[in-house]
Motif scaffolding. Structure first.
Motif, PDB file in Angstrom:
ATOM      1  N   ASP A  70      11.672   0.991  -1.714  1.00 32.95           N
ATOM      2  CA  ASP A  70      10.962   1.885  -0.692  1.00 32.95           C
ATOM      3  C   ASP A  70      11.415   1.705   0.809  1.00 32.95           C
ATOM      4  N   ALA A  71      12.231   2.619   1.521  1.00 36.22           N
ATOM      5  CA  ALA A  71      12.876   2.021   2.652  1.00 36.22           C
ATOM      6  C   ALA A  71      11.628   1.753   3.522  1.00 36.22           C
ATOM      7  N   GLU A  72      10.645   2.552   3.623  1.00 33.94           N
ATOM      8  CA  GLU A  72       9.542   2.025   4.824  1.00 33.94           C
ATOM      9  C   GLU A  72       8.790   1.011   4.428  1.00 33.94           C
ATOM     10  N   MET A  90      19.719 -15.172   7.607  1.00 34.32           N
ATOM     11  CA  MET A  90      20.070 -15.216   6.253  1.00 34.32           C
ATOM     12  C   MET A  90      19.233 -14.090   5.346  1.00 34.32           C
ATOM     13  N   LEU A  91      19.835 -13.363   4.622  1.00 30.93           N
ATOM     14  CA  LEU A  91      19.388 -12.288   3.566  1.00 30.93           C
ATOM     15  C   LEU A  91      19.808 -12.556   2.386  1.00 30.93           C
ATOM     16  N   ILE A  92      18.798 -12.776   1.360  1.00 31.28           N
ATOM     17  CA  ILE A  92      19.321 -12.920   0.193  1.00 31.28           C
ATOM     18  C   ILE A  92      18.614 -11.954  -0.788  1.00 31.28           C
ATOM     19  N   ASN A  93      19.353 -10.999  -1.286  1.00 30.48           N
ATOM     20  CA  ASN A  93      18.841 -10.053  -1.993  1.00 30.48           C
ATOM     21  C   ASN A  93      18.894 -10.335  -3.528  1.00 30.48           C
ATOM     22  N   ASN A  94      17.548 -10.395  -4.062  1.00 30.58           N
ATOM     23  CA  ASN A  94      17.415 -10.788  -5.376  1.00 30.58           C
ATOM     24  C   ASN A  94      16.521 -10.015  -6.169  1.00 30.58           C
ATOM     25  N   ALA A  95      16.760  -8.950  -6.711  1.00 29.88           N
ATOM     26  CA  ALA A  95      15.930  -7.934  -7.455  1.00 29.88           C
ATOM     27  C   ALA A  95      16.471  -7.457  -8.493  1.00 29.88           C
ATOM     28  N   SER A 121      18.232  -1.674  -3.815  1.00 33.58           N
ATOM     29  CA  SER A 121      17.618  -2.966  -3.760  1.00 33.58           C
ATOM     30  C   SER A 121      18.679  -3.996  -3.067  1.00 33.58           C
ATOM     31  N   VAL A 122      19.767  -3.623  -2.676  1.00 32.82           N
ATOM     32  CA  VAL A 122      20.664  -4.160  -1.570  1.00 32.82           C
ATOM     33  C   VAL A 122      20.669  -3.386  -0.438  1.00 32.82           C
ATOM     34  N   ILE A 123      20.705  -2.162  -0.673  1.00 34.17           N
ATOM     35  CA  ILE A 123      21.154  -1.230   0.718  1.00 34.17           C
ATOM     36  C   ILE A 123      19.899  -1.208   1.373  1.00 34.17           C
ATOM     37  N   ASN A 124      18.769  -0.850   0.884  1.00 36.87           N
ATOM     38  CA  ASN A 124      17.499  -0.934   1.770  1.00 36.87           C
ATOM     39  C   ASN A 124      17.385  -2.181   2.888  1.00 36.87           C
ATOM     40  N   PRO A 125      17.422  -3.445   2.066  1.00 36.90           N
ATOM     41  CA  PRO A 125      17.313  -4.586   2.779  1.00 36.90           C
ATOM     42  C   PRO A 125      18.147  -4.778   3.801  1.00 36.90           C
ATOM     43  N   VAL A 126      19.469  -4.568   3.408  1.00 37.84           N
ATOM     44  CA  VAL A 126      20.567  -4.586   4.338  1.00 37.84           C
ATOM     45  C   VAL A 126      20.405  -3.956   5.652  1.00 37.84           C
ATOM     46  N   ARG A 127      20.043  -2.442   5.416  1.00 39.80           N
ATOM     47  CA  ARG A 127      19.661  -1.809   6.502  1.00 39.80           C
ATOM     48  C   ARG A 127      18.568  -2.095   7.421  1.00 39.80           C
ATOM     49  N   ALA A 128      17.622  -2.773   6.794  1.00 40.30           N
ATOM     50  CA  ALA A 128      16.641  -2.888   7.605  1.00 40.30           C
ATOM     51  C   ALA A 128      16.638  -4.279   8.267  1.00 40.30           C
ATOM     52  N   PHE A 129      17.488  -5.148   7.904  1.00 43.28           N
ATOM     53  CA  PHE A 129      17.758  -6.442   8.720  1.00 43.28           C
ATOM     54  C   PHE A 129      19.042  -6.789   9.357  1.00 43.28           C
ATOM     55  N   LYS A 130      19.944  -5.647   9.347  1.00 46.31           N
ATOM     56  CA  LYS A 130      21.193  -5.891   9.671  1.00 46.31           C
ATOM     57  C   LYS A 130      21.331  -6.123  11.351  1.00 46.31           C
ATOM     58  N   ALA A 131      20.086  -5.408  12.124  1.00 38.94           N
ATOM     59  CA  ALA A 131      20.179  -5.486  13.307  1.00 38.94           C
ATOM     60  C   ALA A 131      19.928  -7.158  13.919  1.00 38.94           C
ATOM     61  N   GLN A 132      18.718  -7.551  12.988  1.00 40.94           N
ATOM     62  CA  GLN A 132      18.270  -9.008  13.252  1.00 40.94           C
ATOM     63  C   GLN A 132      19.746  -9.936  13.136  1.00 40.94           C
ATOM     64  N   LEU A 133      20.403  -9.857  11.944  1.00 38.15           N
ATOM     65  CA  LEU A 133      21.370 -10.809  11.547  1.00 38.15           C
ATOM     66  C   LEU A 133      22.525 -10.550  12.378  1.00 38.15           C
ATOM     67  N   LYS A 134      22.880  -9.455  12.995  1.00 36.41           N
ATOM     68  CA  LYS A 134      23.993  -8.932  14.097  1.00 36.41           C
ATOM     69  C   LYS A 134      23.392  -9.886  15.368  1.00 36.41           C
ATOM     70  N   ARG A 171      31.914  -6.579  -1.487  1.00 31.34           N
ATOM     71  CA  ARG A 171      33.356  -6.515  -0.727  1.00 31.34           C
ATOM     72  C   ARG A 171      33.586  -5.690   0.255  1.00 31.34           C
ATOM     73  N   SER A 172      32.974  -4.673   0.099  1.00 34.93           N
ATOM     74  CA  SER A 172      33.035  -3.413   1.234  1.00 34.93           C
ATOM     75  C   SER A 172      32.492  -3.809   2.547  1.00 34.93           C
ATOM     76  N   MET A 173      31.033  -4.327   2.044  1.00 37.35           N
ATOM     77  CA  MET A 173      30.096  -4.787   3.379  1.00 37.35           C
ATOM     78  C   MET A 173      30.832  -6.180   4.106  1.00 37.35           C
ATOM     79  N   ALA A 174      31.427  -6.856   3.190  1.00 37.74           N
ATOM     80  CA  ALA A 174      31.950  -8.182   3.860  1.00 37.74           C
ATOM     81  C   ALA A 174      33.188  -7.661   4.831  1.00 37.74           C
TER      82      ALA A 174
END
Length: 265
Positions: A70-72, A90-95, A121-134, A171-174
């Motif tokens: 759930d993206a929200e 650090m973002l660890i995707n484990n689901a 389960s990977v896409i939603n957390p990456v989208r949500a936290f990418k700005a923080q990581l950047k 690999r693509s995200m990297a």
């Protein structure tokens, strides 16, 4: 004393209330990181939080109920962790668990459910936290994946296909995120002790076998060279290496944590 010193770092762990995710939270706290972790089951999440706070009374810790599909819900988790602990580095995707099915008996809805789970389960957390990581330096994303990604099993056809897709996604995200200073890696696990295997043990026909004997026989049937199932902490150590600056020159890669089960060089 931990080999990893991660003070002034905030780590995010999805699926962190049990198994590999919980082992990751424990290792990160031992290394001095602030940790926000989430799970869907509120009771299990709060039970894990209580245990962690007893063990790490001075830890910076946030437990948050969240459905990673759930993206929200994930966005709310990201906002809560930012407010409580600061931006993530650090973002660890484990689901996600495996689905036992062959091509012949996997329905359209099962395919959709499995692909949606493994990807989003990977896409939603990456989208949500990418700005923080950047916004941080020495940042990393680590995805918990399965050896099925490179060594598919016919009785787990949907999961194998989805896992292969996630390995490609890493690999693509990297490649894409390198310009933002974000490394992306993953681990490929084999058979790791979990609630799923415990339930199968409880339902076993060989009632004279204890857990150690039953899992040893399982490892033998599965042709695991090390002769046993992996432990969540063993997978967590590989994850922590990839999440930490110790792997600062590693991106787009996967560490095999399968006890030698992989048949590939």
């Amino acid at each position: 004393m931990s080999l990893y010193q991660l003070q002034d770092n905030t780590a995010i762990v999805t699926g962190g209330s049990s198994g590999i995710g919980l082992a990751c939270v424990e290792l990160l706290l031992e290394a001095g990181a602030a940790v926000a972790f989430c799970g869907r089951d509120e009771d299990r999440l709060h039970s894990a939080e209580t245990t962690l706070r007893q063990r790490f009374p001075n830890a910076k810790l946030l437990a948050h109920v969240c459905n990673v599909l759930d993206a929200e819900s994930v966005n709310a988790f990201a906002a809560a962790s930012l407010a409580a602990l600061g931006p993530a580095s650090m973002l660890i995707n484990n689901a996600g668990q495996g689905r036992v099915s062959t091509f012949a008996d996997t329905t359209d809805s099962a395919w959709t459910e499995e692909l949606n789970l493994k990807f989003f389960s990977v896409i939603n957390p990456v989208r949500a936290f990418k700005a923080q990581l950047k916004s941080q330096s020495n940042t990393a994303i680590v995805c918990v994946n399965s050896l099925l990604a490179s060594q598919p099993e016919p009785h787990m056809v949907a999961t194998s296909a989805a896992r292969a897709g996630v390995m490609n996604l890493v690999r693509s995200m990297a490649t894409e995120f390198a310009a933002d200073g974000i490394r992306v890696n993953g681990i490929l696990i084999g058979l790791v002790e979990s609630g799923q295997w415990r339930r199968r043990f409880e339902a076993r026909e060989e009632r004279d076998l204890d857990w150690a004997q039953w899992t040893a026989q399982l490892a033998q049937r599965k042709h695991i060279p090390l002769g046993r199932l992996g432990l969540p902490i063993e997978a967590a150590r590989a994850i922590l290496f990839l999440a930490s600056p110790l792997s600062a020159y590693t991106t787009g890669s996967h560490i095999d944590v399968s006890g030698g089960l992989s048949r590939h060089a």
